[in-house]
Scaffold this active site. Structure first.
Site, PDB file in Angstrom:
ATOM      1  N   GLU A  92       0.864  -1.190   0.000  1.00 49.60           N
ATOM      2  CA  GLU A  92       0.000   0.000   0.000  1.00 49.60           C
ATOM      3  C   GLU A  92       0.889   1.224   0.000  1.00 49.60           C
ATOM      4  O   GLU A  92       2.014   1.176   0.492  1.00 49.60           O
ATOM      5  CB  GLU A  92      -0.875   0.021   1.263  1.00 49.60           C
ATOM      6  CG  GLU A  92      -1.785  -1.174   1.362  1.00 49.60           C
ATOM      7  CD  GLU A  92      -2.639  -1.176   2.624  1.00 49.60           C
ATOM      8  OE1 GLU A  92      -2.742  -0.128   3.301  1.00 49.60           O
ATOM      9  OE2 GLU A  92      -3.200  -2.239   2.932  1.00 49.60           O
TER      10      GLU A  92
ATOM     11  N   HIS B 219      -5.426   5.379   0.481  1.00 49.33           N
ATOM     12  CA  HIS B 219      -5.250   6.566   1.336  1.00 49.33           C
ATOM     13  C   HIS B 219      -4.352   7.621   0.697  1.00 49.33           C
ATOM     14  O   HIS B 219      -4.100   8.663   1.298  1.00 49.33           O
ATOM     15  CB  HIS B 219      -4.678   6.148   2.701  1.00 49.33           C
ATOM     16  CG  HIS B 219      -5.662   5.372   3.503  1.00 49.33           C
ATOM     17  ND1 HIS B 219      -6.588   5.977   4.329  1.00 49.33           N
ATOM     18  CD2 HIS B 219      -5.900   4.046   3.570  1.00 49.33           C
ATOM     19  CE1 HIS B 219      -7.346   5.048   4.887  1.00 49.33           C
ATOM     20  NE2 HIS B 219      -6.946   3.863   4.447  1.00 49.33           N
TER      21      HIS B 219
HETATM   22  C1  PLP Z   1      -5.991   0.403   2.431  1.00 46.01           C
HETATM   23  C2  PLP Z   1      -7.445   0.239   2.088  1.00 46.01           C
HETATM   24  N1  PLP Z   1      -7.756  -0.426   0.979  1.00 46.01           N
HETATM   25  C3  PLP Z   1      -9.047  -0.612   0.630  1.00 46.01           C
HETATM   26  C4  PLP Z   1     -10.080  -0.132   1.397  1.00 46.01           C
HETATM   27  C5  PLP Z   1     -11.491  -0.392   0.997  1.00 46.01           C
HETATM   28  O1  PLP Z   1     -12.049   0.735   0.376  1.00 46.01           O
HETATM   29  P1  PLP Z   1     -13.611   0.969   0.374  1.00 46.01           P
HETATM   30  O2  PLP Z   1     -13.930   1.651   1.652  1.00 46.01           O
HETATM   31  O3  PLP Z   1     -13.859   1.802  -0.842  1.00 46.01           O
HETATM   32  O4  PLP Z   1     -14.252  -0.380   0.289  1.00 46.01           O
HETATM   33  C6  PLP Z   1      -9.789   0.584   2.554  1.00 46.01           C
HETATM   34  C7  PLP Z   1     -10.894   1.137   3.361  1.00 46.01           C
HETATM   35  O5  PLP Z   1     -10.996   1.061   4.510  1.00 46.01           O
HETATM   36  C8  PLP Z   1      -8.430   0.771   2.918  1.00 46.01           C
HETATM   37  O6  PLP Z   1      -8.092   1.417   4.041  1.00 46.01           O
END
Ligand code: PLP
Length: 383
Positions: free
Chosen positions: A172, A204
């Site tokens: 990430e 993020h």
């Molecule tokens: C690092 C990360 N990836 C993916 C997601 C999922 O995104 P969404 O809230 O659009 O389902 C989140 C959300 O909490 C996240 O923090």
């Protein structure tokens, strides 16, 4: 970008939500006013008039719901417009929209790995990515958080054991509970050296980090897929995957999480497009937020707290003990500050923390208010 007073769940800027306002008028309990230091609405766009107007207009002209999947009859003009605008902005050949980042991540992992693959992932990746890895049936190993040396060892060992195996690396660009970022260019180089695909979750980061808010993967050609969400800096909901034309076609043909789900609601797509336009119009907002993040880290450190890790707008204030963390959160709430006490199993045992999230539109004096309300750090805080 017009600024808004950040709102708590119980306090809405006037006129932003007529239904809830009416409910409150009718006697529903109204919570105390809280300053929002918990949500991921980094740029304060969720209540921006341009986004609200775009959502209203799309609902009126294209429907509140899409009524079907994209490949049946759920595609609307706003979906194509958003995909095209994002692809152009990110410098990627293809963008596909998803109803949520969770689904986008499931689709991304399934597209890049199968039961014959080996997935190497940062130890702290988001749950949605882990679910994707499990669903793919791939062999799975974790590398230490942001530790490229450890990843290199695992990649070299994997290549030595099997020269043909499909390898996928997952990380990430801003870890939501840690506030930290990897060396993304270094990750790309390692993956290219060992013939591994790289999936980068920029949930993020997009809108805030990288050039003009384009994310930390911007300009790196060696990324197989980038995933991003509209539920955070974009102030809307829904998500996207971006990559080259080949992987885009593969997703379109094979990703169940894209094909067999109702298309992203048109008002959310329209609001995300309006959010993108705001970000493009003010490309330095992310930098201003990073500057604020540095001042907050300095201020907390000067007040005796361990300096929160990372440099971005997520500041984890590690306290350690679950009970003490919860007490501090309640103490802040009593002082009008909304924060999240993050405890195991979301984070490892003994590292409970207050997750502070900065927003572009926090009023002046918020840091002083926080430090005063926090009081002195616990005797032996973890760092
Ligand atoms: C690092 C990360 N990836 C993916 C997601 C999922 O995104 P969404 O809230 O659009 O389902 C989140 C959300 O909490 C996240 O923090």
């Amino acid at each position: 970008m017009r600024s808004f007073q950040p709102c708590s769940p119980g306090t809405l800027a006037p006129g932003l939500n007529a239904g809830l306002e009416a409910g409150l008028e009718a006697g529903l309990p109204r919570g105390p006013e809280l300053l929002d230091l918990a949500s991921n609405d980094y740029l304060g766009l969720s209540g921006h008039p341009a986004l609200v107007a775009a959502a209203q207009s799309a609902a009126a002209s294209q429907g509140v719901g899409a009524g079907a999947s994209r490949l049946v009859s759920g595609s609307r003009p706003v979906h194509g417009a958003l995909e095209e605008a994002l692809a152009h902005w990110l410098g990627r050949q293809r963008v596909l929209l998803f109803p949520s980042g969770f689904q986008a991540n499931l689709a991304a992992v399934s597209a890049l790995a199968d039961r014959h693959s080996l997935v190497l992932a940062d130890r702290l990746i988001h749950h949605s990515l882990l679910v994707g890895v499990r669903a793919s049936g791939a062999q799975f190993k974790r590398f230490r958080h942001n530790d490229l040396g450890h990843l290199e060892l695992l990649l070299a060992a994997a290549r030595q054991a099997n020269r043909q195996q499909r390898l996928l690396v997952i990380s990430e660009s801003l870890f939501s509970m840690e506030g930290t970022s990897p060396d993304v260019a270094g990750l790309e180089t390692l993956c290219q050296r060992h013939g591994a695909a790289l999936l980068l979750d920029e949930a993020h980061a997009v809108g805030v980090l990288g050039p003009g808010g384009r994310g930390l993967g911007h300009g790196l050609e060696g990324l197989a897929l980038i995933s991003g969400t509209f539920g955070k800096a974009f102030g809307s909901g829904g998500a996207f995957l971006a990559g080259d034309a080949l992987v885009g076609d593969w997703l379109l043909q094979s990703a169940g999480a894209f094909r067999y789900t109702t298309a992203l609601a048109p008002p959310l797509a329209a609001a995300a497009l309006a959010g993108l336009e705001q970000i493009q119009a003010e490309p330095n907002t992310g930098l201003a937020l990073l500057d604020r993040a540095r001042r907050w880290r300095d201020g907390l450190e000067a007040a005796g707290w361990p300096r929160p890790a990372g440099t971005g707008p997520i500041l984890p204030l590690v306290i350690g003990d679950d009970g003490t963390t919860l007490e501090r959160q309640q103490q802040l709430e009593a002082a009008g500050l909304l924060t999240a006490a993050i405890r195991p199993p979301t984070v490892p045992q003994g590292t409970a923390r207050l997750r502070l999230v900065l927003r572009h539109d926090l009023p002046a004096g918020s840091l002083k208010r926080l430090i005063h309300a926090l009081g002195p750090p616990p005797q032996q805080p973890c760092s």
